[in-house]
Design an enzyme around this catalytic site. Structure first.
Site, mmCIF file in Angstrom:
data_model
loop_
_atom_site.group_PDB
_atom_site.id
_atom_site.type_symbol
_atom_site.label_atom_id
_atom_site.label_comp_id
_atom_site.label_asym_id
_atom_site.label_seq_id
_atom_site.Cartn_x
_atom_site.Cartn_y
_atom_site.Cartn_z
ATOM 1 N N VAL B 12 37.290 36.313 -74.698
ATOM 2 C CA VAL B 12 37.505 34.860 -74.796
ATOM 3 C C VAL B 12 38.074 34.454 -76.149
ATOM 4 C CG1 VAL B 12 35.690 34.265 -73.149
ATOM 5 C CG2 VAL B 12 35.138 34.433 -75.573
ATOM 6 N N LEU B 14 37.817 34.316 -80.521
ATOM 7 C CA LEU B 14 36.739 34.033 -81.479
ATOM 8 C C LEU B 14 36.259 32.594 -81.334
ATOM 9 C CD1 LEU B 14 34.953 35.193 -83.621
ATOM 10 C CD2 LEU B 14 36.665 34.643 -85.337
ATOM 11 N N HIS B 15 35.664 32.299 -80.186
ATOM 12 C CA HIS B 15 34.962 31.024 -80.063
ATOM 13 C C HIS B 15 33.806 31.208 -79.112
ATOM 14 C CE1 HIS B 15 37.355 30.451 -76.452
ATOM 15 N NE2 HIS B 15 38.459 30.495 -77.159
ATOM 16 N N ALA B 16 33.162 30.130 -78.729
ATOM 17 C CA ALA B 16 31.969 30.190 -77.875
ATOM 18 C C ALA B 16 30.950 31.142 -78.495
ATOM 19 C CB ALA B 16 32.349 30.580 -76.460
ATOM 20 N N PRO B 18 30.837 34.513 -79.122
ATOM 21 C CA PRO B 18 31.219 35.424 -80.215
ATOM 22 C C PRO B 18 31.304 34.707 -81.563
ATOM 23 C CG PRO B 18 32.607 35.772 -78.297
ATOM 24 C CD PRO B 18 31.748 34.591 -77.988
#
Lengths: 574, 92
Positions: B12, B14-16, B18
């Site tokens: 996905v 580098l957000h959510a 992680p």
């Protein structure tokens, strides 16, 4: 014993403590607007420390909530907790405290407000997933400002015990965080029968009273009794009301089941259908016994989109609904954007009067092609499934529009075109409109708002915005009579259904059948209650009650006269 | 100044989740750690402990980023952070 009265929008009798929804957070004043006066003993350092402390406190609170949550909700709360004390957010807020900051020194409240706002702007500009996090950032900002002010955090209050939620009104965003295991009823001082609060309450099966002035001032923890059918709230209820709530709890379980075949007392069949928005909704509705879908809202596949979904995406979305009803009727409403459901690629946000603007079928005038592609997707999804697919256009005003829509359907290979009757002109000319199409479905929410010239979201107009208004019932009758005339003249049945919230009111459902409505479509939770009441009346009795309602001088009188003739309502607490 | 490059392994980007895991780990270290896209000047680097900065960096799966830190234990700290970025947290 203090009482409040409002408009009952979802039945049920419950007892419990009140928790107030905190008022929305007000924007802190900007510097040089006169209202800001930073006291002399306040230093940049002390204000910076206040911001850090408040951010930490909000983070701790969100972490605690994350610990007691699970699944996706837990992850969202954990990420939001991190945002609350985010070093970049805190640092940029602290910079704004300095007298050297552009525009002058801000108060701590104003600084975090602006810092959060600019982060939200950045994320919004990035689009996609980042833009979806904007609401989280704004939520964190509001929480920190409330913490700085010493006010309760915004949003639905957290509680260990089930409670009755009191508010001025609920916003669509609140619905996502409402836990039906904790909230047992909704009471609001504003809002009307078609407000978001009302729609949410019916979807969740929660008793609700709206437009009950004063309920937003009841103290937290006060025990109240709510009767969602009568629209009454009683503070410090006595033993009789305790017993009534207990009786309802037993009754509610018997009202939870619908056999799947709605038959009136004389054997007359009035199919009860469900209003759904997604494939998941459709599966639930089928499990609840719905005899088909009377309204598939196709907006779900378009909302929150910056551009039009592809035909393939649409085929998959509609197919998921059709698959839940093999061999059954599914009425698809084509895209209904505009007014309270704006879409960036279809509707113009600058209309001075959006309810009377380019919305529903009318968007085909300004964005031709979208409707044709949608019809193509519906036809393809129909071919891949076994549902009997009917298609209708929202906001049709004239027979010409109906004819044009029918020709688009024919070109797509769809055999049963119809129209929504929401604009009074379509009801008044039903006999000519229905020559062009195969059926009509009354959208009572919009039809009432247009007939009464009363915005459905406005609390002060709630009594005008009542589907029991005799003028509104007259429009239903005109539509059914017009359809009967065309059916007789052409030899083809032109059924008229109702898919508005009115169909979910068991007493009004009886009246609608008496006026000549052939099918009723509602939130799946209302099916059992409507069926239980229709089972006790014959068509002749329904027609008699319809005549009574039509002749009443007001909505309240119509409702009271009809309810008086239906003792089953009181027995069932509806 | 210690420096490491890492390739984002989460599908996905580098957000959510992680990003949350990474920001939390960077925040627990007693060092100022920055993150930038590979090739961008060090002056434009952002605070690695800020989830909001990480989100606005918008690093996608397969993108290369540069981590920088100064002081005692910097090398060790960066190595541990690189490991986080190069793990696919969605696969867990």
């Amino acid at each position: 014993m203090q009482t409040f009265s409002g408009v009952g929008v979802a039945p049920g009798r419950v007892l419990g403590p009140v928790r107030q929804m905190p008022k929305p957070v007000q924007e802190p004043a900007a510097p040089l607007q006169g209202a800001v006066n930073i006291p002399a003993d306040v230093t940049v350092e002390s204000q910076g420390q206040r911001i850090k402390d408040a951010a930490k406190a909000v983070q701790t609170e969100l972490r605690a909530r994350a610990d007691s949550a699970s699944g996706e909700g837990k992850e969202v709360l954990e990420a939001t907790a991190l945002m609350a004390a985010d070093p970049m957010l805190v640092k940029s807020a602290i910079k704004l405290l300095s007298p050297e900051a552009p525009g002058g020194a801000r108060t701590a409240e104003r600084a975090i407000w602006e810092a959060g706002g600019s982060v939200a702007e950045t994320l919004k500009a990035l689009g996609g997933y980042m833009a979806e996090r904007v609401a989280d950032v704004l939520d964190v900002r509001a929480r920190i400002v409330s913490e700085l002010r010493g006010l309760p955090a915004p949003g639905i209050p957290a509680s260990d015990v089930p409670f009755i939620l009191a508010a001025e009104d609920l916003a669509p965003a609140d619905t996502a965080t409402l836990d039906p295991a904790k909230v047992i009823a909704l009471i609001t001082s504003s809002g009307g029968p078609q407000s978001h609060t009302a729609i949410l309450a019916r979807a969740l099966g929660l008793p609700a009273v709206v437009a009950a002035q004063g309920v937003d001032d009841i103290a937290d923890g006060t025990e109240v009794y709510v009767d969602g059918a009568a629209g009454a709230i009683t503070v410090d209820p006595g033993e009789d009301l305790r017993l009534a709530a207990k009786a309802w709890a037993t009754q509610a379980s018997t009202l939870a089941a619908f056999s799947g075949t709605n038959v009136m007392a004389d054997g007359f069949r009035v199919p009860l259908l469900a209003n759904v928005g997604t494939g998941a909704d459709a599966v639930k509705a089928a499990d609840a016994g719905a005899e088909g879908v009377g309204l598939l809202r196709t907006e779900f596949c378009f909302l929150d989109r910056d551009d039009e979904p592809t035909v393939e995406e649409q085929i998959a979305a509609y197919g998921a609904v059709f698959a839940a009803f093999p061999g059954k009727k599914v009425v698809v409403r084509t895209l209904d954007a505009g007014a309270d459901k704006p879409l960036p690629f279809l509707t113009n946000a600058d209309e001075p009067n959006p309810a009377l603007g380019v919305r529903g079928y009318r968007t085909d005038l300004t964005s031709p092609g979208v409707l044709e592609r949608q019809l193509e997707a519906i036809a393809a999804a129909e071919a891949a499934n076994r549902a009997e697919v009917w298609v209708m256009a929202p906001m049709i005003s004239t027979a010409d529009e109906a004819a044009h829509f029918a020709s688009l359907c024919a070109a797509a290979g769809l055999t049963t075109p119809g129209v929504m009757v929401e604009v009074p002109s379509a009801a008044l000319t039903a006999a000519t409109v229905l020559r062009e199409v195969g059926f009509a479905s009354l959208g009572t929410n919009d039809l009432t708002q247009y007939a009464m010239a009363a915005d459905r979201q406005l609390g002060p107009l709630a009594t005008l915005n009542d589907p029991w208004q005799p003028a509104m019932l007259q429009l239903v009758k005109l539509t059914a009579d017009g359809a009967a005339l065309v059916s007789g003249a052409t030899g083809t049945a032109k059924p008229v259904g109702v898919c508005g919230e009115a169909a979910a009111d068991p007493a009004l459902a009886v009246v609608l059948v008496g006026l000549g409505v052939a099918t009723l479509s509602m939130s799946a939770r209302a099916l059992a209650a409507v069926a239980a009441v229709l089972a006790t009346v014959t068509v002749a009795q329904a027609q008699q009650l319809a005549a009574t309602a039509l002749a009443a001088p007001s909505a309240a009188a119509a409702r009271a006269a009809v309810r008086a003739e239906l003792p089953i309502l009181d027995e069932l607490g509806l | 100044m210690s420096e490491r490059t890492a390739t984002i392994a989460s599908r996905v980007g580098l957000h959510a989740r992680p990003a949350a895991i990474f920001a939390e780990a960077a925040g627990e270290l007693d060092l100022e750690i920055t993150i930038a896209r590979d090739g961008e000047p060090a002056d434009d680097a952002m605070d690695a402990a800020s989830i909001l900065s990480l989100m606005s960096l918008g690093a996608a799966f397969g993108d290369v980023v540069v981590l920088r830190a100064e002081g005692a234990g910097a090398d060790q700290a960066l190595d541990s952070l690189v490991k986080i970025l190069e793990t696919d947290h969605d696969a867990e």
